[in-house]
Write a protein that holds these residues in place. Sequence first.
Motif: not given
Length: 206
Positions: A96-101, A185-206
């Motif tokens: 859900r967070l991935k899709n939201a971001v 270089k990146r489409t809106p969908d690609e930017i959305g996917a990239m940012y979703a990945d970044l955010v998940l890396r931020m909030v997941r436990p190390n």
Amino acid sequence: MTTTGLDGFALLDKTWSTVTPEAARRMLIAAVQAFAGKGYHATTTRDIASLAGMSPAAVYIHYRSKEELLFNISLVGHETSLALLSSIEGDGAVERLKNAVATFAGWHAEFHTTARVVQYELGALSPEHHAQVAELRRQIEQRMRSYIADGVREGVFDVPDLKGATLAVLSLCIDVARWYQPEGKRTPDEIGAMYADLVLRMVRPN
């Protein structure tokens, strides 16, 4: 037929589909382009009318002032953002967070011209109008925070400061509107996917 300076893609932007009549919709789209190009304070109602292919007097048939145009742009933009975030689905907090971001960042890229005005011209709104938009922004923040909080409850996110993390995620997505270029270089969908990945890396436990 009257010619206008309106961008063809702007006319197809579904964000404005609920605005009627057509003349009022064209005026809003023209105002978005003018405010994004020159800034709110440097734009005149004559500039907006020229882009819309109408007379300056036509502006006041549908909107009482330039500020009311900005308010309507801000209102529609924030309502659209809230509706997008409220419709997120997914199996589990991570999805859900991935899709939201991805959705929120992608919208700020695809509709970057509108988003720039919506996000960066708030200071020009009247106190009354600003208060109405601020309430929508509070609901947007609350919705994004709920997706992060779900992950904390499920034990898949490690977020000591929920409010701070929410503001960081929203700021990251919103800032896309400031720098995004369609010819990049990146489409809106690609930017959305990239940012979703970044955010998940931020909030997941190390």
